[in-house]
Motif scaffolding. Structure first.
Motif, PDB file in Angstrom:
ATOM      1  N   HIS A   1     -12.357 -11.317  70.301  1.00 46.92           N
ATOM      2  CA  HIS A   1     -13.073 -10.604  71.463  1.00 46.92           C
ATOM      3  C   HIS A   1     -13.394 -11.662  72.542  1.00 46.92           C
ATOM      4  N   PRO A   2     -12.953 -11.443  73.785  1.00 47.48           N
ATOM      5  CA  PRO A   2     -13.499 -12.331  74.785  1.00 47.48           C
ATOM      6  C   PRO A   2     -14.957 -12.769  74.965  1.00 47.48           C
ATOM      7  N   LEU A   3     -15.816 -11.690  74.533  1.00 44.08           N
ATOM      8  CA  LEU A   3     -17.255 -12.003  74.884  1.00 44.08           C
ATOM      9  C   LEU A   3     -17.885 -12.795  73.954  1.00 44.08           C
ATOM     10  N   VAL A   4     -17.115 -12.927  72.920  1.00 43.05           N
ATOM     11  CA  VAL A   4     -17.531 -13.811  71.883  1.00 43.05           C
ATOM     12  C   VAL A   4     -16.514 -14.864  71.212  1.00 43.05           C
ATOM     13  N   ALA A   5     -15.694 -15.590  72.210  1.00 41.95           N
ATOM     14  CA  ALA A   5     -14.572 -16.289  71.827  1.00 41.95           C
ATOM     15  C   ALA A   5     -15.186 -17.531  71.690  1.00 41.95           C
ATOM     16  N   HIS A   6     -16.427 -17.678  71.950  1.00 41.49           N
ATOM     17  CA  HIS A   6     -16.926 -19.283  71.622  1.00 41.49           C
ATOM     18  C   HIS A   6     -17.463 -19.346  70.029  1.00 41.49           C
ATOM     19  N   CYS A   7     -17.325 -18.109  69.343  1.00 40.66           N
ATOM     20  CA  CYS A   7     -17.766 -18.050  68.040  1.00 40.66           C
ATOM     21  C   CYS A   7     -16.800 -18.120  67.373  1.00 40.66           C
ATOM     22  N   GLY A   8     -16.856 -18.553  65.724  1.00 37.58           N
ATOM     23  CA  GLY A   8     -15.787 -18.682  64.975  1.00 37.58           C
ATOM     24  C   GLY A   8     -16.250 -18.255  63.527  1.00 37.58           C
ATOM     25  N   VAL A   9     -15.331 -17.866  62.634  1.00 37.49           N
ATOM     26  CA  VAL A   9     -15.970 -17.662  61.235  1.00 37.49           C
ATOM     27  C   VAL A   9     -14.995 -18.522  60.376  1.00 37.49           C
ATOM     28  N   ALA A  10     -15.618 -18.905  59.225  1.00 38.19           N
ATOM     29  CA  ALA A  10     -15.030 -19.742  58.226  1.00 38.19           C
ATOM     30  C   ALA A  10     -15.094 -18.685  56.888  1.00 38.19           C
ATOM     31  N   ASN A  11     -13.918 -18.627  56.202  1.00 37.32           N
ATOM     32  CA  ASN A  11     -13.935 -17.970  54.937  1.00 37.32           C
ATOM     33  C   ASN A  11     -12.836 -18.297  54.265  1.00 37.32           C
TER      34      ASN A  11
END
Length: 87
Positions: free
Chosen positions: A19-29
């Motif tokens: 999502h462009p609004l949270v493109a600065h966020c990532g998820v590791a799994n």
């Protein structure tokens, strides 16, 4: 019969939020180690390396991690500096 020459010792999936609004966020799994290589510090090495890859390699400013509950891994992740935020 085929012979497998190289077997990956471990893997971890790191992705950017689409999502462009949270493109600065990532998820590791999906941290996994091959059964032959467990208890050798591979999972810990992956978890220690992922923040730098997220920041320096992907330009992420925030990183989350998802883990399946009930596997008694909370102490493992906590010992590596990860903090539980919610369930």
């Amino acid at each position: 019969m085929a012979t497998v020459v190289g077997v990956p010792a471990g893997r971890l999936l790191l992705r950017r939020d689409p999502h462009p609004l949270v493109a600065h966020c990532g998820v590791a799994n999906h941290v996994q180690t091959h059964t032959r290589f467990r208890r050798q510090g591979i999972g810990a090495a992956l978890m220690r390396r992922v923040p730098g890859v997220a920041r320096d390699g992907m330009g992420l400013e925030r990183l989350g991690f998802t883990a399946r509950p009930g596997l008694r891994l909370e102490d493992f992740y906590r010992g590596l500096g990860w903090v539980e935020v919610g369930r």
